[in-house]
Write a protein that holds these residues in place. Structure first.
Motif, PDB file in Angstrom:
ATOM      1  N   PHE A 205      19.771 -67.609  24.745  1.00 37.71           N
ATOM      2  CA  PHE A 205      19.409 -67.164  26.062  1.00 37.71           C
ATOM      3  C   PHE A 205      18.829 -68.309  26.805  1.00 37.71           C
ATOM      4  O   PHE A 205      18.766 -69.694  26.615  1.00 37.71           O
ATOM      5  CB  PHE A 205      17.879 -66.378  25.762  1.00 37.71           C
ATOM      6  N   MET A 211      19.757 -65.686  20.250  1.00 33.34           N
ATOM      7  CA  MET A 211      19.958 -64.076  20.194  1.00 33.34           C
ATOM      8  C   MET A 211      20.082 -63.495  18.699  1.00 33.34           C
ATOM      9  O   MET A 211      20.692 -63.958  18.084  1.00 33.34           O
ATOM     10  CB  MET A 211      20.937 -63.484  21.104  1.00 33.34           C
ATOM     11  N   ARG A 214      17.401 -57.841  17.108  1.00 29.38           N
ATOM     12  CA  ARG A 214      16.158 -57.139  17.741  1.00 29.38           C
ATOM     13  C   ARG A 214      16.213 -57.330  19.083  1.00 29.38           C
ATOM     14  O   ARG A 214      15.767 -56.406  19.785  1.00 29.38           O
ATOM     15  CB  ARG A 214      14.931 -58.125  17.219  1.00 29.38           C
ATOM     16  N   ASP A 215      16.945 -58.336  19.780  1.00 32.52           N
ATOM     17  CA  ASP A 215      16.974 -58.160  21.155  1.00 32.52           C
ATOM     18  C   ASP A 215      17.624 -57.111  21.592  1.00 32.52           C
ATOM     19  O   ASP A 215      17.329 -56.526  22.751  1.00 32.52           O
ATOM     20  CB  ASP A 215      17.729 -59.382  21.722  1.00 32.52           C
ATOM     21  N   GLU A 218      15.485 -53.828  21.385  1.00 31.35           N
ATOM     22  CA  GLU A 218      14.391 -54.022  22.406  1.00 31.35           C
ATOM     23  C   GLU A 218      14.960 -53.917  23.823  1.00 31.35           C
ATOM     24  O   GLU A 218      14.262 -53.253  24.697  1.00 31.35           O
ATOM     25  CB  GLU A 218      13.651 -55.533  22.302  1.00 31.35           C
ATOM     26  N   THR A 219      16.166 -54.305  24.158  1.00 28.62           N
ATOM     27  CA  THR A 219      16.640 -53.922  25.417  1.00 28.62           C
ATOM     28  C   THR A 219      16.809 -52.665  25.583  1.00 28.62           C
ATOM     29  O   THR A 219      16.498 -52.003  26.576  1.00 28.62           O
ATOM     30  CB  THR A 219      18.001 -54.634  25.330  1.00 28.62           C
ATOM     31  N   PRO A 272      16.059 -61.243  26.393  1.00 30.30           N
ATOM     32  CA  PRO A 272      15.342 -61.393  25.367  1.00 30.30           C
ATOM     33  C   PRO A 272      13.915 -60.482  25.056  1.00 30.30           C
ATOM     34  O   PRO A 272      13.432 -60.356  26.101  1.00 30.30           O
ATOM     35  CB  PRO A 272      14.790 -62.855  25.515  1.00 30.30           C
ATOM     36  N   TYR A 273      13.557 -60.400  23.891  1.00 25.31           N
ATOM     37  CA  TYR A 273      12.443 -59.412  23.548  1.00 25.31           C
ATOM     38  C   TYR A 273      11.130 -60.283  24.109  1.00 25.31           C
ATOM     39  O   TYR A 273      10.106 -59.499  24.177  1.00 25.31           O
ATOM     40  CB  TYR A 273      12.242 -58.843  22.246  1.00 25.31           C
ATOM     41  N   ASP A 274      11.334 -61.632  24.016  1.00 21.16           N
ATOM     42  CA  ASP A 274       9.832 -62.225  24.394  1.00 21.16           C
ATOM     43  C   ASP A 274       9.784 -63.020  25.698  1.00 21.16           C
ATOM     44  O   ASP A 274       9.135 -63.833  25.981  1.00 21.16           O
ATOM     45  CB  ASP A 274       9.825 -63.574  23.197  1.00 21.16           C
TER      46      ASP A 274
END
Length: 595
Positions: A205, A211, A214-215, A218-219, A272-274
Motif C-alpha cells: 500500500f 497487502m 484481511r484487507d 475488510e474492504t 488497507p484495514y489500518d
C-alpha cells in the motif's frame, strides 16, 4: 508584488468609477482606512509601497481639514492581468481564479486571463530538476466530487480512483475476459457458489504495509458498514473465509455467474484495514495522493507499485468551476520547446481526437413530484419534441448518434423517424392540456443549455408551457421539489453489463430516487434472475429493462456523445482507460534530439 497589487485593485475598484486614471483624487486618510480595512498607520505604509512601485502618485494634505491628492497611474485591468499572470506562473491557479471572481472583468479581459490559465494546463517537462520530472496538469470546470470507492458515482472521480487503487481482477472489454490484478489467479466451484482468489505477494500500500487477504475482507465489510449504494450487488455473499494471508474464499447463497464483474468494479478497490481512506486516501495503485483539497488533487508516481511504474511523475487536477475548458488538454507547455521539443507553431499542429463515450444524454422524469408529466400522453408529447434525429441534425456539436438505448450499437440498429410537431400538438389537446407549467432542469453546461433552449422553442410552437430551471449541479432535494424533468447524461464503464446493472440497482443515482416504488419494483422483478444467467441471457434481460424505460417514457433517450481530447504530437503511450479517458499511467513525453 501580490500584496501591493491587491491593495491597488482595492483602491481602483472603490475610486475609479468616480474618477478616471491619471487624475488627482481628493481623499483623506480616514477614507482610505475604510477602503483598505486597516489602521491609519498601515494606510501610510501601503501608500509608500505603492509609490515605490510607481502605481500611484501621493500628495499629502497640508494642515487640518485639507484633503490629500491620490493619483492612480495604471488601469485596474492592467494591474489585475499582471497579478493574475504572476499567480498562475507560481502555480497559484485557485488564487488567480478567485481574483477573477472578486473583481468584475470584461469579456475580452476574461478571455485573455483564461488563455493564460490554459497555457499552464497539459503536460510539462521539468528538465531543470535533477530527475527531469514530467508533470500533467488537468483542469476541470466543476467542483470536486467525493473521492471514495465506496460512494463514488461520477465518471471522472471513478477514473481517478482507478489510478490510486487496484482491484483483485480487471475486465478487458476487447477480449471480454478478466485479467489478473491484485489476485494473480482465481477459481470457482462447478455450481458457481464459491470463488477462491489467490493474492499476489509483496504488494505494498502507499503507506508502506504489505497487502493481505484481511484487507480484501475488510474492504468488503467497509462497503457494508458505510451503507455503500453498491452494497446490493454483494448480497449473495454468505461467508468470507481467510484461508491464508494470500488466499480468500467467498461462499454464496446462490449461484452467481456475474460475480467476477463485482470484484473488478471500482467499489471493490482494495483498501488497507489500518487506514481511514476518507481522511488519508491510500491504495495500491500506480499513483499515490500527495495533496487533496477541494481545489486540487495532486498525484505522485508510486515507485513501489506492484505493476509497471508510471512514466509521468506527477499529475495535478485543478477544479476550477465555470472557468476551465471541458476539453481535456494533453498538450506540452513551452518548457519542452526549449529542450528540442516542438515549437509553439508545431504545438498548434498537435492532435485533437474525438471518441464515442459509452452511454448517452437523456431526459429523466421526476415521478416524486406531482404534475401532468405523470400522464403518459404528456410524456409522449415530450418524446416527439425531444427527437434524437432532429437534435443531432439541428444542434450538431459532439452529438454523434441518435440514441434509443444507453448502448450505441443498439441505437445504430434502430430506425429513427421524425414525427411532425402537429402530432405532438394533437396529443397535447387530446390529453386535455390546460397550459400547466412543466419545469425543465438542466446543468449550465454549453450543450445541455443548447438542448434546453431548443426544447423550449419546440414546446412553444405547440403551446406547451415549459419553464427552464438552470442549476450548476444537480442537488437531489432541489430536483425533487422544483423540477418535473431534467436533462442528464450517463457514462458507462467499459464493462457495459456491469455499468448497466449498476445503473438499474445503484441507490445513489437519479433513477432510483425519482422513480416511484411501484416502478422500481417492476424493474427489480424483471432483473431478478440477472446474476444467475450467462452473459448472452443477461444482455437480453438488460434490453428488456431498457424497453420498460423506453416504452413507458420514464426516460427519453437523446444522443450518444463524442468526447474530445487534445494532445501533443510529442506525447506517447496513448491508451484508452476507463470511460474513454486516457490511461495516465501509460503517458510519456518524447522531447526528441537536441539541436
Amino acid at each position: 508584488m501580490d500584496t501591493s497589487s491587491t491593495h491597488y485593485l482595492c483602491l481602483a475598484s472603490a475610486l475609479v468609477p468616480a474618477y478616471p486614471i491619471q487624475q488627482p483624487i481628493p481623499v483623506t486618510i480616514e477614507q482610505l482606512t475604510g477602503i483598505l480595512c486597516c489602521t491609519p498607520r498601515n494606510v501610510k505604509f501601503i501608500l509608500r509601497r505603492l509609490e515605490e512601485q510607481a502605481l500611484i502618485a501621493w500628495v499629502p494634505g497640508r494642515g487640518r481639514g485639507h484633503c490629500s491628492q491620490l493619483t492612480l497611474l495604471r488601469s485596474r485591468d492592467e494591474v489585475l492581468e499582471e497579478l493574475f499572470q504572476d499567480m498562475v506562473s507560481k502555480g497559484r491557479m485557485k488564487h488567480a481564479t478567485e481574483l477573477m471572481a472578486e473583481y468584475p472583468v470584461s469579456e475580452p479581459l476574461k478571455e485573455r486571463l483564461l488563455a493564460v490559465l490554459d497555457k499552464q494546463m497539459g503536460l510539462r517537462s521539468e528538465p531543470d530538476s535533477a530527475s527531469g520530472q514530467e508533470v500533467l496538469r488537468i483542469s476541470r470546470n466543476r467542483s470536486m466530487e467525493k473521492l471514495d470507492p465506496a460512494t463514488v458515482y461520477t465518471a471522472f472521480e471513478t477514473y481517478l480512483l482507478g489510478h490510486i487503487c487496484s482491484t483483485l481482477i480487471t475486465y478487458d472489454a476487447q477480449s471480454r475476459a478478466f485479467q489478473p490484478g491484485l489476485a494473480h489467479t482465481w477459481e470457482a466451484n462447478e455450481s458457481r457458489t464459491s470463488y477462491l482468489f489467490y493474492l499476489r505477494k509483496g504488494v505494498r500500500f502507499h503507506h508502506g504495509r504489505m497487502m493481505t487477504s484481511r484487507d480484501v475482507k475488510e474492504t468488503l465489510q467497509r462497503l457494508i458498514n458505510l451503507g455503500s449504494p453498491a452494497s446490493c450487488h454483494f448480497k449473495d455473499i454468505a461467508h468470507v473465509e481467510l484461508e491464508s494471508d494470500y488466499r480468500i474464499r467467498f461462499d454464496l447463497q446462490q449461484p452467481n455467474l456475474f460475480f467476477l464483474h463485482l470484484f473488478s468494479s471500482i467499489y471493490m478497490s482494495i483498501l488497507p484495514y489500518d487506514a481511514d481512506f476518507s481522511q488519508h486516501p491510500v491504495g495500491t495503485g500506480p499513483y499515490q495522493v500527495l495533496d487533496l483539497s477541494k481545489d486540487v488533487l495532486v498525484l505522485g508516481a508510486f515507485d513501489l507499485y506492484y505493476g509497471i511504474r508510471p512514466l509521468l511523475d506527477r499529475v495535478e487536477i485543478w477544479y476550477l468551476p465555470h472557468l476551465a475548458s471541458s476539453v481535456r488538454q494533453y498538450q506540452l507547455t513551452d518548457a519542452s520547446a526549449d529542450q528540442g521539443g516542438p515549437t509553439a507553431a508545431q504545438e498548434v499542429q498537435g492532435h485533437s481526437i474525438e471518441y464515442p463515450s459509452l452511454g448517452c444524454r437523456y431526459i429523466m422524469f421526476n415521478f416524486r413530484r406531482a404534475g401532468i408529466h405523470h400522464q403518459l400522453a404528456i410524456r409522449q408529447v415530450l418524446r416527439i419534441l425531444y427527437n434524437p434525429l432532429s437534435m443531432v441534425r439541428e444542434l450538431g456539436g459532439s452529438r454523434s448518434l441518435p440514441a434509443d438505448s444507453f448502448l450505441p450499437w443498439r441505437s445504430s440498429g434502430h430506425l429513427f423517424t421524425e414525427p411532425p410537431l402537429e402530432e405532438a400538438q394533437a396529443l397535447l389537446q387530446a390529453g386535455g392540456y390546460q397550459g400547466e407549467e412543466l419545469k425543465l432542469a438542466y446543468r449550465t453546461r454549453k450543450e445541455e443549455q443548447e438542448e434546453a433552449l431548443w426544447l423550449l422553442e419546440r414546446g412553444r410552437k405547440i403551446g406547451l408551457n415549459l419553464v427552464l430551471y438552470p442549476v450548476t449541479e444537480y442537488g437531489l432535494p432541489e430536483l425533487i421539489h422544483h423540477a418535473d424533468l431534467f436533462i442528464c447524461e450517463e457514462v458507462l464503464e467499459d464493462d457495459w453489463q456491469w455499468g448497466m446493472i449498476n445503473y438499474f440497482h445503484n441507490e445513489s443515482n437519479y433513477l432510483h430516487d425519482l422513480l416511484l416504488d411501484s416502478q422500481k419494483a417492476e424493474l427489480a422483478e424483471t432483473l431478478e434472475p440477472f446474476s444467475r444467467l450467462a452473459a448472452e441471457d443477461r444482455a437480453k434481460l438488460l434490453d428488456l429493462a431498457e424497453s420498460k424505460l423506453r416504452d413507458d417514457c420514464w426516460v427519453l433517450y437523446g444522443c450518444h456523445m463524442n468526447k474530445q481530447a487534445q494532445f501533443s504530437q510529442s506525447l506517447f503511450g496513448l491508451e484508452a482507460g476507463s470511460f474513454g479517458f486516457l490511461d495516465i499511467s501509460k503517458l510519456w513525453v518524447k522531447p526528441g534530439f537536441s539541436s
